[in-house]
Design a protein around this motif. Structure first.
Motif, PDB file in Angstrom:
ATOM      1  N   ASN A   1       1.448   5.982  -8.247  1.00 54.48           N
ATOM      2  CA  ASN A   1       0.706   5.919  -6.978  1.00 54.48           C
ATOM      3  C   ASN A   1       0.018   7.250  -6.686  1.00 54.48           C
ATOM      4  O   ASN A   1      -1.141   7.291  -6.281  1.00 54.48           O
TER       5      ASN A   1
ATOM      6  N   GLY B   1       4.841  -2.614  -5.243  1.00 57.27           N
ATOM      7  CA  GLY B   1       5.606  -1.526  -5.868  1.00 57.27           C
ATOM      8  C   GLY B   1       6.603  -0.892  -4.903  1.00 57.27           C
ATOM      9  O   GLY B   1       7.811  -0.822  -5.177  1.00 57.27           O
ATOM     10  N   LEU B   2       6.119  -0.420  -3.733  1.00 58.17           N
ATOM     11  CA  LEU B   2       6.991   0.300  -2.794  1.00 58.17           C
ATOM     12  C   LEU B   2       8.036  -0.630  -2.184  1.00 58.17           C
ATOM     13  O   LEU B   2       9.133  -0.204  -1.853  1.00 58.17           O
TER      14      LEU B   2
ATOM     15  N   GLY C   1      -4.086  -3.047  -7.369  1.00 55.52           N
ATOM     16  CA  GLY C   1      -2.684  -3.076  -6.932  1.00 55.52           C
ATOM     17  C   GLY C   1      -2.453  -4.280  -6.040  1.00 55.52           C
ATOM     18  O   GLY C   1      -3.397  -4.861  -5.504  1.00 55.52           O
ATOM     19  N   PHE C   2      -1.176  -4.660  -5.888  1.00 52.36           N
ATOM     20  CA  PHE C   2      -0.854  -5.823  -5.059  1.00 52.36           C
ATOM     21  C   PHE C   2       0.028  -5.484  -3.857  1.00 52.36           C
ATOM     22  O   PHE C   2       0.389  -6.337  -3.082  1.00 52.36           O
ATOM     23  N   GLY C   3       0.409  -4.223  -3.757  1.00 53.16           N
ATOM     24  CA  GLY C   3       1.247  -3.855  -2.620  1.00 53.16           C
ATOM     25  C   GLY C   3       2.675  -4.332  -2.748  1.00 53.16           C
ATOM     26  O   GLY C   3       3.308  -4.675  -1.754  1.00 53.16           O
TER      27      GLY C   3
ATOM     28  N   TYR D   1       1.986  -5.186   1.212  1.00 54.56           N
ATOM     29  CA  TYR D   1       1.212  -4.372   2.156  1.00 54.56           C
ATOM     30  C   TYR D   1       0.381  -3.348   1.421  1.00 54.56           C
ATOM     31  O   TYR D   1       0.879  -2.549   0.643  1.00 54.56           O
ATOM     32  N   ARG D   2      -0.923  -3.393   1.670  1.00 55.98           N
ATOM     33  CA  ARG D   2      -1.818  -2.390   1.102  1.00 55.98           C
ATOM     34  C   ARG D   2      -2.650  -1.842   2.241  1.00 55.98           C
ATOM     35  O   ARG D   2      -3.008  -2.548   3.163  1.00 55.98           O
ATOM     36  N   VAL D   3      -2.954  -0.560   2.184  1.00 51.98           N
ATOM     37  CA  VAL D   3      -3.770   0.037   3.234  1.00 51.98           C
ATOM     38  C   VAL D   3      -5.202  -0.452   3.060  1.00 51.98           C
ATOM     39  O   VAL D   3      -5.745  -0.403   1.957  1.00 51.98           O
TER      40      VAL D   3
ATOM     41  N   ASN E   1       6.818   4.545 -10.127  1.00 53.92           N
ATOM     42  CA  ASN E   1       5.969   3.990  -9.077  1.00 53.92           C
ATOM     43  C   ASN E   1       5.383   5.095  -8.197  1.00 53.92           C
ATOM     44  O   ASN E   1       4.193   5.128  -7.904  1.00 53.92           O
TER      45      ASN E   1
ATOM     46  N   LEU F   1       4.232   0.500   4.744  1.00 59.00           N
ATOM     47  CA  LEU F   1       3.990   0.630   3.304  1.00 59.00           C
ATOM     48  C   LEU F   1       5.040  -0.052   2.446  1.00 59.00           C
ATOM     49  O   LEU F   1       4.739  -0.551   1.371  1.00 59.00           O
TER      50      LEU F   1
ATOM     51  N   LYS G   1      -2.904   7.410  -8.746  1.00 58.53           N
ATOM     52  CA  LYS G   1      -3.922   6.436  -8.318  1.00 58.53           C
ATOM     53  C   LYS G   1      -4.650   6.889  -7.056  1.00 58.53           C
ATOM     54  O   LYS G   1      -5.849   6.712  -6.916  1.00 58.53           O
ATOM     55  N   TYR G   2      -3.859   7.432  -6.089  1.00 59.58           N
ATOM     56  CA  TYR G   2      -4.436   7.671  -4.754  1.00 59.58           C
ATOM     57  C   TYR G   2      -4.763   9.133  -4.481  1.00 59.58           C
ATOM     58  O   TYR G   2      -4.874   9.543  -3.344  1.00 59.58           O
TER      59      TYR G   2
ATOM     60  N   ASP H   1       1.659  14.760  -3.448  1.00 57.48           N
ATOM     61  CA  ASP H   1       0.300  14.785  -4.006  1.00 57.48           C
ATOM     62  C   ASP H   1      -0.677  15.380  -3.007  1.00 57.48           C
ATOM     63  O   ASP H   1      -0.316  15.666  -1.861  1.00 57.48           O
TER      64      ASP H   1
END
Ligand code: ADP
Length: 652
Positions: free
Chosen positions: A555, A617-618, A613-615, A601-603, A551, A596, A558-559, A583
């Motif tokens: 991420n 994973g974390l 994403g669905f927020g 929760y997604r920014v 994860n 997070l 991804k980011y 990163d």
């Protein structure tokens, strides 16, 4: 000439000086024998000898002297005394030391026939061998002869030395008294309280600066005056006069409250105390008073009472559950909504009574949260179930805010709670739905993936590279879908408490090696650095920890933009091993960083909008790490990159 026995019929009095007068050889003086004395002299001498008041006579031109017993006492009785020599002596001979002072006075009286009177005169006399500073109050009175002209002088005197000394002493004390008064004035003028003193006739004998200012008067105008003269209305003056009488009669203080107008501030409320001032014998000699302006205190009190009443009104009428706790955490107030919800009298819930109806599974956690927050005096939010009036548990969401006085002292909590049972039930339904859908999707998806895999292999074998390529992409997309569906399944399992951690002892270095091998082929877009890892033994659920690492890494990919570096580290510090993924991506705002790890929760932002994403994973990572007894977190600078980390206890 009269016979000696007849003298008793001329000089009648008894006592030492009468004896001496009768015995004295007057023939040797210019006056001559007693028998020949003029009537006026006989009368005067008799008067003198009969008097208990000090008296003295100068008779004739030579001022021959007579004096009585009382005067003898003034002259003193030792060897050097003027007594008894002064009897029959001439004035000049007797009073040598002061003759120049008194002779002109005597002459003046003899000449004019006018009596003179002197008060508190210092006439030093040679008494008992020393020159004494003696104060006298005396009169020189003419003794007139037959023709009406003065033939002698009757001196009537009293010695005032003693009272004069006292006066002097008092005068010397005066500066000290004055100083003390000034000091007292200084003290009383510094206070806004009114201070004053009444005599027993209700007159002011003292008023401090604040009182004079209130009256708008000077001390000269106000002292010595009564209440009415100082502007008090009749009812007010009468009231205080009654109270002064009461203080005098009972010798006890009187306390009261009164409202009346101030010279400049308008109508004010005062609290006053009248107290007795007693002398040494315990008699009340004056009444002192202090008065304090309590208008502002009264207003503040009224405001508190009103705001308290307003709060209760609001709280009682509110559907929200409201409670107030004291410094010790005891609940001191529950509003009506609580008894509506629980069906109990709020009295039963006070203190820690409410704990008895909290669901046993939630009680410890919620109580710990509450007590820990209380100790730190910080706000808190918690969810728990409480027994409702129908015997069913209701979910409550409670927020507690610490209350502080103006001076910063902690006074307890005010807590508001809402019934979130329905929300919880909806969530449950949603979770069940997601779980069911994910489950239903999983089976066809798994078979689709294997069909695609088989077809892709077949196409490759046939040399149909285009179909094989397309099937390969389809396979990857299906992989993503599988991850998502697994995520949802994990969430619903997690919430239902159905996620199992199956721990086994293993070496984290080999787990990371495996992860590296799996990730490397997928991560062609970024420079991946896996730092060397020392042998590190941990007791973990391998799949779950792998999920966390994956994860973090996916991420990071991804980011952060392609071409940047992603570094994976693993280091043991103390009894914990720290795993991190760094990163050089977009980073995360501080306000987002703490949320997070919350579910879904997604920014929000342009950059992340395009990233799928669905927020969740974390959120799952956090649960997994916490169930391993570790911690998870992020350090990030927006625009620079992020550093995600977690810890696990090391097995030695
Ligand atoms: P998602 O499926 O949305 O990625 P996650 O729970 O994994 O869900 O992440 C939650 C949010 O945290 C993401 O939507 C993203 O905004 C942010 N985030 C996670 N990792 C990073 C990262 N390495 N850099 C920047 N933002 C990140």
């Amino acid at each position: 000439m009269r016979a000696e026995s007849e003298l008793l019929n001329i000089i009648y009095a008894k006592g030492e000086m009468a004896e001496r007068t009768r015995a004295f050889n007057w023939s040797a003086t210019s006056i001559g024998p007693i028998a020949d004395w003029p009537v006026q002299l006989c009368a005067a001498v008799n008067l003198l000898l009969d008097s208990g008041f000090p008296m003295f006579i100068w008779w004739g031109k030579e001022k021959i002297q007579f004096y009585n017993d009382a005067y003898r006492d003034i002259l003193g009785g030792d060897d050097d005394s003027k007594h008894p020599k002064a009897l029959g002596q001439t004035g000049e001979e007797c009073w040598q030391e002061i003759w120049p002072v008194i002779n002109p006075l005597i002459e003046d009286v003899l000449e004019t026939g006018d009596a003179v009177f002197f008060e508190d005169q210092l006439i030093p006399i040679d008494r008992n061998g020393v020159l004494d500073e003696v104060y006298w109050t005396f009169s020189y009175n003419p003794i007139r002869g037959q023709d009406g002209t003065p033939d002698g002088i009757l001196v009537v005197c009293t010695e005032t030395t003693k009272s004069n000394r006292q006066l002097k002493e008092k005068e010397q004390q005066l500066p000290a008294l004055e100083k003390q008064k000034q000091l007292y004035d200084n003290i009383t003028s510094g206070t806004p309280d009114l201070m004053y003193m009444f005599d027993l006739h209700y007159k002011f004998t003292y008023a401090n600066r604040a009182l004079l200012e209130m009256w708008g008067k000077t001390a000269e105008d106000a002292i010595g005056k009564g209440l009415r003269e100082n502007g008090y209305e009749e009812w007010h003056a009468e009231m205080h006069e009654r109270e002064i009488d009461q203080v005098v009669a009972t010798r006890e203080r009187v306390r009261g409250e009164v409202a009346f107008p101030h010279a400049t501030l308008g109508k004010r409320i005062y609290d006053y105390i009248l107290a007795p001032v007693m002398d040494e014998s315990g008699e009340v000699v004056a009444v002192s008073g202090t008065t304090r302006d309590i208008t502002d205190i009264k207003k503040a009190e009224a405001a508190i009472i009103e705001s308290e009443a307003r709060f209760r009104n609001m709280a009682e009428g509110s559907g929200v559950l409201i409670a107030v706790a004291s410094v010790t955490g005891d609940i001191t107030y529950f509003n009506k909504a609580w008894s509506v919800l629980t069906g109990k009298d709020t009295e039963e819930l006070l203190g820690f009574g409410w704990c008895t109806i909290v669901h046993p599974d939630d009680k410890d956690a919620y109580l710990n949260l509450y007590l820990e927050s209380l100790e730190k005096q910080v706000p808190y939010t918690g969810e728990y179930r409480i027994l409702g009036k129908n015997g069913e548990y209701r979910w409550l969401l409670t927020s507690g805010s610490p209350r502080f006085e103006l001076d910063g002292s902690f006074t307890g909590y005010i807590g508001s709670s809402i019934d979130i049972t329905e929300r919880k039930q909806n969530e449950q339904r949603k979770n069940d739905f997601i779980s069911m859908v994910s489950h239903e999707l999983k089976t066809p998806l798994t078979s689709t993936i294997s069909y695609v895999q088989v077809s892709q292999r077949k196409a490759s074998d046939r040399g149909d590279t285009m179909t094989a390529g397309m099937l390969d992409r389809a396979y990857r997309q299906l992989g993503k879908m599988k991850t998502l569906i697994n995520g949802f399944l994990n969430v619903s399992r997690l919430e239902a408490g159905k996620i199992y951690i199956d721990k086994k002892r293993l070496n984290l270095a080999s787990l990371l090696k495996e992860a590296e091998e799996n990730i490397m082929p997928e991560a062609g877009t970024h420079t991946m650095i896996f730092a060397p890892v020392a042998e590190t033994w941990v007791n973990i659920d391998k799949d779950k920890i792998e999920q966390v690492i994956n994860n973090f890494v996916s991420n990071a990919i991804k980011y952060s933009p392609p071409g940047t570096t992603i570094q994976i580290d693993c280091e043991t510090k103390g009894s914990f091993v720290h795993v991190s993924v760094r990163d050089e991506g977009m980073g995360i705002n501080p306000e987002d960083q703490e949320k997070l790890f919350d579910r879904f929760y997604r920014v929000e932002g342009q950059e992340s909008k395009s990233i799928s994403g669905f927020g969740i994973g974390l959120y799952i990572c956090k649960e997994i790490i916490e169930r391993h007894g570790g911690e998870i977190g992020v350090i990030s600078t927006p625009g620079k990159g992020s550093f995600f980390w977690f810890t696990l206890p090391v097995e030695r």
